[in-house]
Design an enzyme around this catalytic site. Structure first.
Site, mmCIF file in Angstrom:
data_model
loop_
_atom_site.group_PDB
_atom_site.id
_atom_site.type_symbol
_atom_site.label_atom_id
_atom_site.label_comp_id
_atom_site.label_asym_id
_atom_site.label_seq_id
_atom_site.Cartn_x
_atom_site.Cartn_y
_atom_site.Cartn_z
ATOM 1 N N SER A 1 47.147 57.118 56.787
ATOM 2 C CA SER A 1 46.027 56.469 57.469
ATOM 3 C C SER A 1 44.726 57.284 57.402
ATOM 4 O O SER A 1 44.725 58.494 57.594
ATOM 5 C CB SER A 1 46.373 56.232 58.937
ATOM 6 O OG SER A 1 45.241 55.706 59.592
ATOM 7 N N SER B 1 42.224 56.331 59.390
ATOM 8 C CA SER B 1 41.546 55.953 60.636
ATOM 9 C C SER B 1 41.011 57.153 61.399
ATOM 10 O O SER B 1 39.916 57.112 61.954
ATOM 11 C CB SER B 1 42.489 55.149 61.535
ATOM 12 O OG SER B 1 42.718 53.895 60.955
ATOM 13 N N THR C 1 48.230 48.798 64.096
ATOM 14 C CA THR C 1 48.492 48.394 62.719
ATOM 15 C C THR C 1 49.948 47.970 62.557
ATOM 16 O O THR C 1 50.696 47.874 63.546
ATOM 17 C CB THR C 1 48.053 49.505 61.728
ATOM 18 O OG1 THR C 1 48.145 48.982 60.401
ATOM 19 C CG2 THR C 1 48.882 50.762 61.853
ATOM 20 N N LYS D 1 50.931 44.452 65.161
ATOM 21 C CA LYS D 1 49.768 43.586 65.404
ATOM 22 C C LYS D 1 50.120 42.339 66.206
ATOM 23 O O LYS D 1 49.273 41.797 66.897
ATOM 24 C CB LYS D 1 49.110 43.194 64.079
ATOM 25 C CG LYS D 1 48.343 44.350 63.438
ATOM 26 C CD LYS D 1 47.609 43.920 62.176
ATOM 27 C CE LYS D 1 46.763 45.055 61.648
ATOM 28 N NZ LYS D 1 45.877 44.653 60.540
ATOM 29 N N ASP E 1 39.310 42.998 62.122
ATOM 30 C CA ASP E 1 39.467 42.773 60.676
ATOM 31 C C ASP E 1 38.678 41.540 60.231
ATOM 32 O O ASP E 1 38.236 41.463 59.085
ATOM 33 C CB ASP E 1 40.951 42.562 60.313
ATOM 34 C CG ASP E 1 41.729 43.868 60.287
ATOM 35 O OD1 ASP E 1 41.119 44.932 60.102
ATOM 36 O OD2 ASP E 1 42.977 43.820 60.454
ATOM 37 N N GLY F 1 48.998 36.269 49.773
ATOM 38 C CA GLY F 1 49.587 36.840 50.990
ATOM 39 C C GLY F 1 49.273 35.976 52.202
ATOM 40 O O GLY F 1 48.263 35.243 52.219
ATOM 41 N N ARG G 1 55.294 34.110 49.152
ATOM 42 C CA ARG G 1 56.651 34.163 48.586
ATOM 43 C C ARG G 1 57.545 33.135 49.250
ATOM 44 O O ARG G 1 58.601 32.811 48.736
ATOM 45 C CB ARG G 1 57.264 35.555 48.833
ATOM 46 C CG ARG G 1 56.671 36.630 47.999
ATOM 47 C CD ARG G 1 57.433 37.900 48.148
ATOM 48 N NE ARG G 1 57.260 38.505 49.459
ATOM 49 C CZ ARG G 1 57.591 39.753 49.751
ATOM 50 N NH1 ARG G 1 58.118 40.520 48.818
ATOM 51 N NH2 ARG G 1 57.405 40.254 50.941
ATOM 52 N N TYR H 1 42.452 49.617 50.111
ATOM 53 C CA TYR H 1 41.383 50.629 49.981
ATOM 54 C C TYR H 1 41.872 51.929 49.345
ATOM 55 O O TYR H 1 41.076 52.809 49.056
ATOM 56 C CB TYR H 1 40.747 50.912 51.347
ATOM 57 C CG TYR H 1 41.749 51.257 52.416
ATOM 58 C CD1 TYR H 1 42.243 50.271 53.264
ATOM 59 C CD2 TYR H 1 42.230 52.553 52.563
ATOM 60 C CE1 TYR H 1 43.185 50.565 54.230
ATOM 61 C CE2 TYR H 1 43.166 52.859 53.527
ATOM 62 C CZ TYR H 1 43.636 51.860 54.358
ATOM 63 O OH TYR H 1 44.582 52.172 55.297
ATOM 64 N N GLY I 1 38.551 47.315 49.195
ATOM 65 C CA GLY I 1 38.823 47.216 50.630
ATOM 66 C C GLY I 1 38.204 48.306 51.488
ATOM 67 O O GLY I 1 38.358 48.279 52.712
HETATM 68 P P1 NAP Z 1 51.521 42.155 56.375
HETATM 69 O O1 NAP Z 1 51.206 41.468 57.658
HETATM 70 O O2 NAP Z 1 52.810 42.882 56.210
HETATM 71 O O3 NAP Z 1 51.419 41.023 55.219
HETATM 72 C C1 NAP Z 1 51.634 41.310 53.873
HETATM 73 C C2 NAP Z 1 51.654 40.008 53.073
HETATM 74 O O4 NAP Z 1 51.898 40.344 51.698
HETATM 75 C C3 NAP Z 1 52.771 39.043 53.471
HETATM 76 O O5 NAP Z 1 52.313 37.733 53.302
HETATM 77 C C4 NAP Z 1 53.869 39.356 52.455
HETATM 78 O O6 NAP Z 1 54.672 38.263 52.180
HETATM 79 C C5 NAP Z 1 53.036 39.645 51.215
HETATM 80 N N1 NAP Z 1 53.768 40.500 50.285
HETATM 81 C C6 NAP Z 1 54.260 41.742 50.512
HETATM 82 N N2 NAP Z 1 54.875 42.213 49.398
HETATM 83 C C7 NAP Z 1 54.780 41.216 48.475
HETATM 84 C C8 NAP Z 1 55.246 41.081 47.146
HETATM 85 N N3 NAP Z 1 55.922 42.054 46.534
HETATM 86 N N4 NAP Z 1 54.977 39.916 46.495
HETATM 87 C C9 NAP Z 1 54.295 38.923 47.098
HETATM 88 N N5 NAP Z 1 53.833 38.994 48.359
HETATM 89 C C10 NAP Z 1 54.078 40.131 49.040
HETATM 90 O O7 NAP Z 1 50.393 43.195 55.997
HETATM 91 P P2 NAP Z 1 48.816 43.089 56.300
HETATM 92 O O8 NAP Z 1 48.498 43.762 57.579
HETATM 93 O O9 NAP Z 1 48.406 41.679 56.112
HETATM 94 O O10 NAP Z 1 48.234 44.040 55.145
HETATM 95 C C11 NAP Z 1 48.225 43.626 53.790
HETATM 96 C C12 NAP Z 1 47.402 44.613 52.964
HETATM 97 O O11 NAP Z 1 46.058 44.601 53.428
HETATM 98 C C13 NAP Z 1 47.865 46.058 53.065
HETATM 99 O O12 NAP Z 1 47.759 46.640 51.781
HETATM 100 C C14 NAP Z 1 46.878 46.711 53.998
HETATM 101 O O13 NAP Z 1 46.676 48.075 53.736
HETATM 102 C C15 NAP Z 1 45.612 45.937 53.663
HETATM 103 N N6 NAP Z 1 44.655 45.905 54.772
HETATM 104 C C16 NAP Z 1 43.415 46.406 54.546
HETATM 105 C C17 NAP Z 1 42.494 46.394 55.550
HETATM 106 C C18 NAP Z 1 41.122 46.967 55.304
HETATM 107 O O14 NAP Z 1 40.409 47.229 56.267
HETATM 108 N N7 NAP Z 1 40.701 47.134 54.074
HETATM 109 C C19 NAP Z 1 42.800 45.882 56.828
HETATM 110 C C20 NAP Z 1 44.080 45.354 57.024
HETATM 111 C C21 NAP Z 1 45.010 45.382 55.987
HETATM 112 P P3 NAP Z 1 55.999 37.924 53.040
HETATM 113 O O15 NAP Z 1 55.484 37.288 54.295
HETATM 114 O O16 NAP Z 1 56.737 37.008 52.133
HETATM 115 O O17 NAP Z 1 56.713 39.225 53.294
#
Ligand code: NAP
Length: 280
Positions: free
Chosen positions: A14, A16, A61, A65, A102, A125, A150, A225, A246
């Protein structure tokens, strides 16, 4: 010294802490920011501990969440619509107010010259970050949002929910593995972790053939990011497409959190430099 922190698990990579500390310094706030690894099983005890130790705010996180919802007394409209909380304000009487920064973080990171009104967006996603992106884009007047997942059966309810919340926007859900043609989209957003350092940095969420169907004036926005330039963004650049990474979203969501905690705006550049110095 005032106390803040991040809860979630794992928190090893992290950024943060460094970003928030830089932000505190930029507005002259004497505060600490700790990474407090917390699993869903230990969330009850962590919340008690935060209150007992006079924490004034936390970020939240993966994987907390949603579970944190059970402990908060008030939820702001963005956290409510996005069904995810990433920031909490703990009041002097120990009640907790929840927010989702976010949404604004995602929106503010899109350069001002990008016109979102009426455009068609494909989001890869359907997790917490994808929800925030949907809310930000819907509020900005896009005409269509297609979510790629998926698990279509699990995402149908989500699609119906967003259709109810934003009736003027067309929502669809498609199978992520069967993406072939992306030519109808003006923007593609990666909100999956595919491409993240330490996890799948050598992978892309899209096949190269599908990427070649993206129209030349479309934008590819990867909210990962670390690395700043994922394989997806490298490939998009090779194709001459405009890209957004990101990092700015990460900084802006932290700025929004400090605005909630202090009613003041920390300095973007100071926070971004701190992040860049600590990116591996
Ligand atoms: P999350 O709630 O766990 O959601 C992840 C999503 O990705 C789910 O829909 C999951 O599908 C899908 N996924 C995971 N592995 C996959 C794969 N191999 N093939 C296809 N789909 C896949 O996570 P999140 O909080 O949304 O975070 C997602 C990404 O955004 C992370 O990399 C995180 O670091 C980034 N992020 C960045 C910021 C920023 O400020 N830049 C803020 C928040 C998050 P399923 O539901 O089928 O498991």
């Amino acid at each position: 010294m005032r106390k803040f922190g991040l809860i979630g698990y794992p928190l090893g990579h992290s950024l943060s802490k460094v970003i928030h500390k830089a932000g505190f310094e930029s507005i002259g706030v004497d505060a600490s920011y700790e990474l407090l690894e917390t699993t869903p099983d230990s969330l009850v005890d962590r919340v008690k501990w935060l209150k007992m130790n006079d924490y004034e705010g936390i970020n939240v996180t993966i994987p907390l969440k949603l579970p944190i919802t059970l402990f908060v007394n008030e939820v702001d409209p963005y956290a409510d619509i996005a069904r995810a909380i990433n920031t909490v304000l703990i009041m002097p009487d120990k009640t907790m107010k929840a927010y989702n920064t976010d949404v604004l973080g995602f929106r503010r990171a899109i350069p001002a010259d990008v016109n979102l009104r009426g455009i068609k967006v494909g989001i890869l996603g359907t997790g917490g970050a994808a929800h925030a992106a949907v809310v930000a884009l819907a509020e900005s007047g896009v005409s269509e949002i297609s979510m790629f997942t998926r698990n279509i059966p699990n995402s149908i309810e989500l699609m119906k929910y967003f259709r109810r919340k934003f009736p003027e926007i067309i929502f669809e859900v498609y199978q992520i593995e069967s993406i072939r043609d992306l030519s109808r989209f003006d923007m593609i957003v990666n909100a999956t972790p595919i491409g993240m350092l330490g996890r799948s940095a050598d992978l892309m969420p899209l096949e190269p053939e599908a990427m070649r169907t993206i129209q030349k004036d479309a934008i590819v926005y990867d909210i990962i990011y670390n690395p700043m330039k994922t394989l997806l963004l490298k490939e998009a650049e090779n194709l001459g497409l405009r890209t957004i990474n990101g990092l700015d979203m990460l900084i802006y969501q932290a700025i929004c959190a400090q605005e909630i905690w202090f009613n003041r705006t920390p300095d973007f550049n100071t926070m971004k430099i701190a992040a860049l110095q600590n990116l591996r």
